[in-house]
Design an enzyme around this catalytic site. Structure first.
Site, short mmCIF file in Angstrom:
data_model
loop_
_atom_site.label_atom_id
_atom_site.label_comp_id
_atom_site.label_asym_id
_atom_site.label_seq_id
_atom_site.Cartn_x
_atom_site.Cartn_y
_atom_site.Cartn_z
N ARG A 101 -0.63 13.92 20.22
CA ARG A 101 -1.35 12.71 19.84
C ARG A 101 -0.47 11.72 19.06
NH1 ARG A 101 -6.58 15.95 17.52
NH2 ARG A 101 -7.94 15.66 19.30
N ARG B 1 -5.33 9.22 16.23
CA ARG B 1 -6.10 9.71 15.09
C ARG B 1 -5.55 9.07 13.82
NH1 ARG B 1 -8.85 11.27 18.60
NH2 ARG B 1 -9.82 13.31 18.91
N GLY C 86 -0.32 1.66 -2.02
CA GLY C 86 0.81 0.83 -2.45
C GLY C 86 0.41 -0.61 -2.71
N ASN D 286 0.82 -3.96 -13.02
CA ASN D 286 0.97 -5.42 -13.01
C ASN D 286 -0.07 -6.19 -13.79
OD1 ASN D 286 3.29 -6.45 -11.52
ND2 ASN D 286 2.58 -4.98 -10.00
N ARG E 252 -10.04 -0.56 -15.12
CA ARG E 252 -9.45 -1.81 -14.66
C ARG E 252 -10.15 -2.97 -15.37
NH1 ARG E 252 -5.87 -1.10 -10.73
NH2 ARG E 252 -6.11 0.65 -9.27
N ASP F 179 2.72 2.50 -7.17
CA ASP F 179 3.14 1.48 -6.20
C ASP F 179 4.61 1.07 -6.36
OD1 ASP F 179 0.47 1.54 -5.51
OD2 ASP F 179 -0.03 -0.26 -6.66
N THR G 155 2.90 3.01 -12.39
CA THR G 155 2.15 2.81 -11.15
C THR G 155 2.77 3.61 -10.01
OG1 THR G 155 1.51 1.30 -9.37
CG2 THR G 155 3.38 0.63 -10.66
N GLU H 164 -1.18 0.37 3.18
CA GLU H 164 -2.55 -0.16 3.16
C GLU H 164 -2.56 -1.69 3.26
OE1 GLU H 164 -4.74 0.26 -0.52
OE2 GLU H 164 -2.92 0.47 -1.68
O1 F6P Z 1 -2.21 0.55 -8.03
C1 F6P Z 1 -2.42 1.86 -7.65
C2 F6P Z 1 -3.40 1.92 -6.50
O2 F6P Z 1 -3.59 3.28 -6.18
C3 F6P Z 1 -2.99 1.12 -5.27
O3 F6P Z 1 -2.03 1.77 -4.49
C4 F6P Z 1 -4.34 0.96 -4.61
O4 F6P Z 1 -4.35 -0.21 -3.82
C5 F6P Z 1 -5.29 0.83 -5.76
O5 F6P Z 1 -4.64 1.39 -6.87
C6 F6P Z 1 -6.61 1.51 -5.59
O6 F6P Z 1 -7.41 1.16 -6.67
P1 F6P Z 1 -8.74 1.88 -7.11
O7 F6P Z 1 -8.38 3.19 -7.73
O8 F6P Z 1 -9.35 0.95 -8.09
O9 F6P Z 1 -9.54 2.08 -5.88
#
Ligand code: F6P
Length: 356
Positions: free
Chosen positions: A171, A274, A179, A112, A74, A136, A134, A231
């Site tokens: 449960r 859970r 995402g 992105n 990244r 996402d 991606t 998330e």
């Molecule tokens: O963009 C893909 C992704 O897996 C997202 O869904 C998640 O928020 C992020 O990357 C996690 O990033 P890293 O692998 O840097 O923890």
């Protein structure tokens, strides 16, 4: 002989290798033999001249391999114009490598953030073609990104596994799906996994409505409930906070969408809850058949663009057709789930709750 650079950047996904294979096969098919320069670990490889010379054979038999044979990292766009720890100008360095290797084009596979930098390099005069990667599915300008369907399959499998134990123990389960800031994965895995409640970042939720959905199931004789949460999903209260107030609220205990919901459910309903988080497993393993097909088609089209010297485009899928979209249209935009998406309307119509 044409000299083509290639790199994979940002979070990995299952179908990167399948895509690169198609690009290289397409290049050889359209241009005859070409020299491929594979940059290692994304833009870093381009900045620090870390690359390997590759040929068609290096991309053989990888259609079913997850991850990326080039490695990735990244490199946040907001830091691109800041020098590295040794004072290196990153953009200048990338241009220098491109020119030094006398590249005719650079093929970039990324999400992105990657597209913002790709657009920057394109405006700086480099010949760029990109591909939408991606899990996402949040890249503007394409219906589908490669990696998404494979990740949805894994997320769905996790929900399926949780269902059997939730049923045995009566449960409430909360499954958190990746995402980033958008809810595509959660929406698709939630529907495919038969979730009772689906919570997306695009629709801030009301915990009382989630409890209502659980109660409704109990009244119908169902002793367990499956809640699938993105998330990035938030309560209505959290979503209304300013960035500063949100940061302050979650300073001590970092924000976790499933954690927040589980705590609220326990406090407000007293139900035994859970939490399951499949996490990075959703990005792992091998690409599903659908991803291999779109990767092959997108990669093939990218090779065609390079052969025709049409640069400054991302290759995208619209319906069943592949189109080039100008990079400046893609860069900096997120593709959110529309709150009136057909998938949401259809899901609501069979009684799935979105917590609103
Ligand atoms: O963009 C893909 C992704 O897996 C997202 O869904 C998640 O928020 C992020 O990357 C996690 O990033 P890293 O692998 O840097 O923890």
């Amino acid at each position: 002989m044409k000299r083509i650079g290639m790199l994979t950047s940002g979070g990995d996904c299952q179908s990167l290798n399948a895509t690169m294979r198609a690009v290289v096969m397409g290049l050889y098919h359209n241009l005859g033999e070409v020299e491929i320069y594979g940059f290692l670990d994304g833009y870093k490889g381009l900045m620090y001249e870390n690359y390997k010379k590759m040929n068609l054979d290096d991309f053989a038999e990888i259609i079913n391999d997850g991850g990326t044979i080039l490695g990735t990292s990244r490199q946040p766009f907001k830091l691109m114009n800041e020098p590295d720890e040794n004072g290196l100008d990153k953009v200048k360095a990338m241009k220098k490598t491109y020119k030094k290797l006398k590249l005719d084009a650079l093929v970039i596979l990324g999400g992105n953030g990657t597209h913002k930098t790709a657009n920057l390099l394109s405006t700086e005069g480099l010949n760029i073609v990109t591909l939408p990667k991606t899990i996402d599915n949040d890249i503007w300008g394409t219906d589908m990104t490669f990696g998404f369907q494979s990740a949805v399959d894994i997320a769905t499998h996790s929900i399926d596994c949780v269902r059997t134990t939730a049923r045995s123990h009566h449960r409430v389960f909360v499954v958190e799906i990746m995402g980033h800031k958008v809810g595509w994965m959660t929406l698709y895995a939630g529907i495919a996994g038969g979730a009772d409640v689906i919570l997306l970042p695009e629709i801030p939720y009301d915990t009382d409505k989630v409890i209502e959905a659980i109660k409704k199931r109990e009244e119908a004789g169902k002793s367990y409930s499956l809640i699938v949460i993105a998330e990035g999903a938030m309560t209505k209260e959290d979503a209304a906070l300013s960035k500063k107030k949100f940061k302050a609220k979650y300073e001590k205990t970092p924000f976790s969408s499933s954690g927040v919901l589980a705590k609220e459910l326990l406090e407000k309903s007293g139900r035994e809850v859970r939490v399951t988080n499949p996490g990075h497993a959703q990005r792992g393993g091998n690409p599903c058949a659908y991803d291999r097909v779109i990767s092959t088609r997108l990669g093939s089209y990218a090779a065609k663009l390079v052969a025709q010297e049409k640069f400054g485009y991302m290759v995208s899928l619209r319906g069943s057709h592949i189109y080039p979209v100008p990079l400046e249209e893609v860069a900096g935009k997120l593709k959110y789930v529309p709150i009136d998406a057909c998938e949401i309307i259809d899901a609501k119509n069979i009684g799935i709750s979105f917590g609103d």
